[in-house]
Structure formats: structure tokens, C-alpha cells
Design a protein around this motif. Structure first.
Motif, PDB file in Angstrom:
ATOM      1  N   GLU A  70      28.839  -1.204  25.366  1.00  0.00           N
ATOM      2  CA  GLU A  70      29.906  -1.313  24.040  1.00  0.00           C
ATOM      3  C   GLU A  70      31.272  -1.244  23.372  1.00  0.00           C
ATOM      4  N   ILE A  71      31.233  -2.042  23.447  1.00  0.00           N
ATOM      5  CA  ILE A  71      32.508  -3.440  22.998  1.00  0.00           C
ATOM      6  C   ILE A  71      31.822  -2.876  21.680  1.00  0.00           C
ATOM      7  N   CYS A  72      30.285  -3.236  21.019  1.00  0.00           N
ATOM      8  CA  CYS A  72      29.687  -2.758  19.774  1.00  0.00           C
ATOM      9  C   CYS A  72      29.829  -1.294  19.085  1.00  0.00           C
ATOM     10  N   TYR A  73      29.977  -0.380  20.051  1.00  0.00           N
ATOM     11  CA  TYR A  73      29.625   1.070  20.547  1.00  0.00           C
ATOM     12  C   TYR A  73      30.629   1.500  19.800  1.00  0.00           C
ATOM     13  N   THR A  74      32.408   1.002  20.385  1.00  0.00           N
ATOM     14  CA  THR A  74      32.948   1.997  19.664  1.00  0.00           C
ATOM     15  C   THR A  74      33.485   0.929  18.450  1.00  0.00           C
ATOM     16  N   THR A  75      33.324  -0.020  17.925  1.00  0.00           N
ATOM     17  CA  THR A  75      33.236  -0.752  16.856  1.00  0.00           C
ATOM     18  C   THR A  75      33.111  -0.610  15.742  1.00  0.00           C
ATOM     19  N   ALA A  76      31.827   0.221  16.183  1.00  0.00           N
ATOM     20  CA  ALA A  76      30.789   0.873  14.782  1.00  0.00           C
ATOM     21  C   ALA A  76      31.554   2.256  14.759  1.00  0.00           C
ATOM     22  N   VAL A  77      32.349   3.154  15.339  1.00  0.00           N
ATOM     23  CA  VAL A  77      33.247   4.016  14.981  1.00  0.00           C
ATOM     24  C   VAL A  77      34.258   3.743  14.774  1.00  0.00           C
ATOM     25  N   VAL A  78      34.945   3.346  16.107  1.00  0.00           N
ATOM     26  CA  VAL A  78      36.507   3.760  15.886  1.00  0.00           C
ATOM     27  C   VAL A  78      37.650   3.201  14.608  1.00  0.00           C
ATOM     28  N   PRO A  79      37.248   1.960  14.431  1.00  0.00           N
ATOM     29  CA  PRO A  79      38.436   1.398  13.175  1.00  0.00           C
ATOM     30  C   PRO A  79      38.123   2.454  12.689  1.00  0.00           C
ATOM     31  N   LYS A  80      37.028   2.753  11.682  1.00  0.00           N
ATOM     32  CA  LYS A  80      37.060   4.066  10.433  1.00  0.00           C
ATOM     33  C   LYS A  80      37.693   4.754  10.798  1.00  0.00           C
ATOM     34  N   LEU A  81      37.945   5.631  12.437  1.00  0.00           N
ATOM     35  CA  LEU A  81      38.065   6.548  12.647  1.00  0.00           C
ATOM     36  C   LEU A  81      39.942   6.694  12.732  1.00  0.00           C
ATOM     37  N   LEU A  82      40.895   5.395  12.747  1.00  0.00           N
ATOM     38  CA  LEU A  82      41.258   5.090  13.070  1.00  0.00           C
ATOM     39  C   LEU A  82      42.060   5.004  11.738  1.00  0.00           C
ATOM     40  N   GLN A  83      41.244   4.770  10.832  1.00  0.00           N
ATOM     41  CA  GLN A  83      41.550   4.514   9.380  1.00  0.00           C
ATOM     42  C   GLN A  83      41.764   6.295   8.643  1.00  0.00           C
ATOM     43  N   THR A  84      41.292   6.929   9.275  1.00  0.00           N
ATOM     44  CA  THR A  84      41.097   8.063   9.302  1.00  0.00           C
ATOM     45  C   THR A  84      42.781   9.249   9.674  1.00  0.00           C
ATOM     46  N   LEU A  85      43.609   8.450  10.643  1.00  0.00           N
ATOM     47  CA  LEU A  85      44.046   8.907  10.887  1.00  0.00           C
ATOM     48  C   LEU A  85      45.976   8.123  10.038  1.00  0.00           C
ATOM     49  N   ILE A  86      45.740   7.340   8.823  1.00  0.00           N
ATOM     50  CA  ILE A  86      46.454   6.765   8.777  1.00  0.00           C
ATOM     51  C   ILE A  86      46.378   7.312   7.233  1.00  0.00           C
ATOM     52  N   LYS A  87      45.296   7.504   6.919  1.00  0.00           N
ATOM     53  CA  LYS A  87      44.700   7.602   5.296  1.00  0.00           C
ATOM     54  C   LYS A  87      44.351   8.974   4.775  1.00  0.00           C
ATOM     55  N   THR A  88      44.828   9.971   4.084  1.00  0.00           N
ATOM     56  CA  THR A  88      44.574  10.988   3.064  1.00  0.00           C
ATOM     57  C   THR A  88      43.566  11.465   2.865  1.00  0.00           C
ATOM     58  N   ARG A  89      43.213   9.979   2.737  1.00  0.00           N
ATOM     59  CA  ARG A  89      41.368   9.839   1.674  1.00  0.00           C
ATOM     60  C   ARG A  89      40.350   9.052   2.297  1.00  0.00           C
ATOM     61  N   THR A  90      39.959   9.310   2.671  1.00  0.00           N
ATOM     62  CA  THR A  90      39.171   7.774   3.483  1.00  0.00           C
ATOM     63  C   THR A  90      38.145   8.025   3.224  1.00  0.00           C
ATOM     64  N   THR A  91      37.331   6.549   2.177  1.00  0.00           N
ATOM     65  CA  THR A  91      35.867   6.665   1.956  1.00  0.00           C
ATOM     66  C   THR A  91      35.186   6.032   2.771  1.00  0.00           C
ATOM     67  N   ILE A  92      33.467   6.022   2.560  1.00  0.00           N
ATOM     68  CA  ILE A  92      32.669   4.915   3.217  1.00  0.00           C
ATOM     69  C   ILE A  92      31.932   4.553   1.954  1.00  0.00           C
ATOM     70  N   CYS A  93      31.579   3.254   1.746  1.00  0.00           N
ATOM     71  CA  CYS A  93      29.919   4.224   0.846  1.00  0.00           C
ATOM     72  C   CYS A  93      28.521   3.976   1.369  1.00  0.00           C
ATOM     73  N   PHE A  94      28.108   4.452   0.551  1.00  0.00           N
ATOM     74  CA  PHE A  94      26.758   5.251   1.278  1.00  0.00           C
ATOM     75  C   PHE A  94      25.885   3.893   1.895  1.00  0.00           C
ATOM     76  N   LEU A  95      25.976   3.062   1.977  1.00  0.00           N
ATOM     77  CA  LEU A  95      24.878   2.262   2.358  1.00  0.00           C
ATOM     78  C   LEU A  95      25.752   2.089   4.148  1.00  0.00           C
ATOM     79  N   CYS A  96      26.687   1.995   3.604  1.00  0.00           N
ATOM     80  CA  CYS A  96      27.811   1.535   5.133  1.00  0.00           C
ATOM     81  C   CYS A  96      27.838   3.045   5.357  1.00  0.00           C
ATOM     82  N   CYS A  97      27.610   3.817   5.548  1.00  0.00           N
ATOM     83  CA  CYS A  97      27.727   5.481   5.874  1.00  0.00           C
ATOM     84  C   CYS A  97      26.423   5.442   6.813  1.00  0.00           C
ATOM     85  N   MET A  98      25.031   4.860   6.247  1.00  0.00           N
ATOM     86  CA  MET A  98      23.990   5.094   6.307  1.00  0.00           C
ATOM     87  C   MET A  98      23.657   4.231   8.150  1.00  0.00           C
TER      88      MET A  98
END
Length: 315
Positions: A70-98
Motif C-alpha cells: 500500500e505504501i508503494c501503491y499510493t506513492t506511485a500515484v498520489v504525488p502526481k495527483l497532488l501536483q495536478t491539484l495545484i498546477k494548471t498544467r501537469t506534465t509527465i515524461c513518456f517513460l515516467c508515464c509508462m
């Protein structure tokens, strides 16, 4: 950034949760609190099982695996979710997305396998109490735990290879807050029907089959518990299973809604709400569900506190 049809996509834009935009800062604070609670709660389970010998049993070895996952699972997703909540344009590199998508699915699949193993462990403990110590040894428990990780890696890795080799040359806007398979496949410049069919087949096999095994285990468990003559015995037996059933109900409900359907491209508001339930809420609730009514964990905590007091008095 390259967004025209003749170019190759090098990064994606995550739309996040575009609705209720005025509440994004509130959601960010709540999400950050839930994420930190998840890390601390599951970390607490890992620590208490590691330092307390009485909890180093098959049941808690599986629970430790679940907490680490659960620690790994949330860490894989939640930090980027939090970033989308405070930035109007959240990017992620192709490799990072994969990589994010790969870990999301491998950890999610492992969680289903671990919950199934935990159901089997409870079946043996309640329905076969005399044989339980001989069957579910620590060695067998560790082997089962490792098998859940190995099998998940094999299943997800080869499917991910197919997705990684797809051409992405058009739009780079992912209509989600993480790189889920449906929104990503909708951006591919190739026919993805075969991949979608294989994904649906594996989802049905993994989710439905593990659910059936878990339900069958609990049918035997409940039948055995109802035969216990004393009400105190029945209550104690039910208390060890209730928490697991709550987690199973929430998790399987969310996964069936999201992945056991033909059209995985859809990313409606409800889909994202269920995804938040699956990736944020459930991992945070797990430590409370498994420990708040667990007398063994409470006793272990008292024992640790008592030992600390003795050490302080000794000094």
C-alpha cells in the motif's frame, strides 16, 4: 512539446480532476493528509510486526506484505495527483508515464493475490485448526508471499511491453490524474483492440477468479463459525475475518467497476471518483480496519510501550 500528428509524443499532460476546480486547494490539503496517514499507518504495521515476536505469524506476514504494498501503491500515484491539484498544467515524461502505469498494475494485481492468500490463511486457521500449524509454516507463508509478487510481475510485464511499443504521435493529453491504461491507449496511433481484449481477459481472470476463491474460502469459514457452540467463540472467530471482508468488498467493487468492462477508454467523473477510492482512500483505511479491532495488535502495542518504560526506568 510536440503535439502535432506527425511528431512523436515525448511527454503527456495529465488533466487531473478538472471538475470542481474551485475546491482543488481543499482537495490538495485533504489528499496530502490522507497520503501521509497512509504512509504512517502502513509503516506502523511494518514496524510493530518486525519488533514484536508474537505478531510474526503467517497472518501478520501477509498483512506486512499488504502494508508495504500500500505504501508503494499510493506513492506511485498520489504525488502526481497532488501536483495536478495545484498546477494548471501537469506534465509527465513518456517513460515516467509508462513506469507509473506498470507499477500501478503490478502492485494492484499483487494486492488481489495477497488478499486471496489471506483468505486462504483464515480458512486454514478456522476450518483446519489442527492441521494449520503444519500446513501454514513461516516458510510456506514466505513462499506464498513471494509467489504473489513473482506472478504479478510476469502477468503485467509482458502486457506492458506491448503498450510500451505502441506509437504515440497525436494528442498527448491524458484525461485522468495518472497514466491509467484506458486513457493512455486512447492516445495511441495504432489499432489497440487486441491489447484491449487481452487486458479485459486478464482483468476478468485475475479479478473474478481471485474473488471467487476468496468468496469460497469465506463460505467455508462462515459455515464453520456458525457451528461453534459458544457465542464468545463465534464472536472471536468473526472478528478476525470482518476486517478482511471489508477491505475485499471495497477493493473488488472498485476494480470490477474500473476494469471488468469492454470500454476502458471512458474516464467519466464517476470513474475518477472510484479511482480515488481505489488509490487513496482504501490504502489509508487498511491500517485502521486491520488494527483498530484487533486485540493481538493492541496487546503488542501495550507490550512495546511497557518494554520502553522498563528500559527508561533501567537507565
Amino acid at each position: 512539446m510536440k503535439e502535432i500528428n506527425s511528431s512523436t509524443v515525448t511527454e503527456f499532460i495529465l488533466l487531473g480532476i478538472p471538475f470542481l476546480h474551485d475546491l482543488h486547494r481543499v482537495f490538495f490539503v485533504v489528499g496530502l493528509f490522507m497520503y501521509l496517514t497512509t504512509i504512517m499507518g502502513n509503516g506502523f504495521i511494518l514496524v510493530i510486526v518486525a519488533i514484536e515476536p508474537r505478531l510474526q505469524t503467517p497472518m501478520y506476514i501477509f498483512l506486512s506484505n499488504l502494508a508495504f504494498l500500500e505504501i508503494c501503491y499510493t506513492t506511485a500515484v498520489v504525488p502526481k495527483l497532488l501536483q495536478t491539484l495545484i498546477k494548471t498544467r501537469t506534465t509527465i515524461c513518456f517513460l515516467c508515464c509508462m513506469i507509473q502505469g506498470f507499477f500501478h498494475f503490478i502492485l494492484g494485481t499483487t494486492e488481489l493475490f495477497i488478499l486471496t492468500a489471506m483468505a486462504f490463511d483464515r480458512y486454514l486457521a478456522i476450518c483446519k485448526p489442527l492441521q494449520y500449524p503444519m500446513i501454514m509454516t513461516t516458510h510456506v507463508c514466505i513462499q506464498m508471499s513471494l509467489a504473489t509478487w513473482y506472478s504479478s510481475f510476469i502477468i503485467i510485464f509482458f502486457q506492458s511491453l506491448v503498450v510500451w511499443r505502441l506509437p504515440f504521435c497525436g494528442s498527448n493529453i491524458v484525461d485522468h490524474f495518472y497514466c491509467d491504461i484506458g486513457p493512455v491507449l486512447s492516445l495511441a496511433c495504432a489499432d489497440t483492440r487486441l491489447i484491449e481484449s487481452l487486458g479485459l481477459l486478464s482483468s476478468v481472470l485475475i479479478i473474478i477468479m481471485t474473488l471467487i476463491l476468496t468468496v469460497v474460502s469465506y463460505i467455508f469459514i462462515i459455515t464453520t463459525i456458525l457451528r461453534i457452540p459458544s457465542s464468545a467463540g463465534r464472536k472471536k472467530a468473526f472478528s478476525t475475518c470482518t476486517s478482511h471482508l471489508i477491505v475485499v468488498s471495497i477493493l473488488y467493487g472498485a476494480n470490477i467497476f474500473m476494469y471488468v468492462r469492454p470500454n476502458v477508454h471512458s474516464s467519466s467523473r464517476l470513474t475518477r471518483v472510484v479511482a480515488i477510492l481505489n488509490t487513496v482512500l482504501t490504502p489509508m483505511l487498511n491500517p485502521f480496519i486491520y488494527t483498530i479491532r484487533n486485540s493481538e495488535v493492541k496487546e503488542a502495542i501495550r507490550s512495546v510501550i511497557h518494554k520502553k518504560r522498563l528500559l527508561k526506568e533501567g537507565f
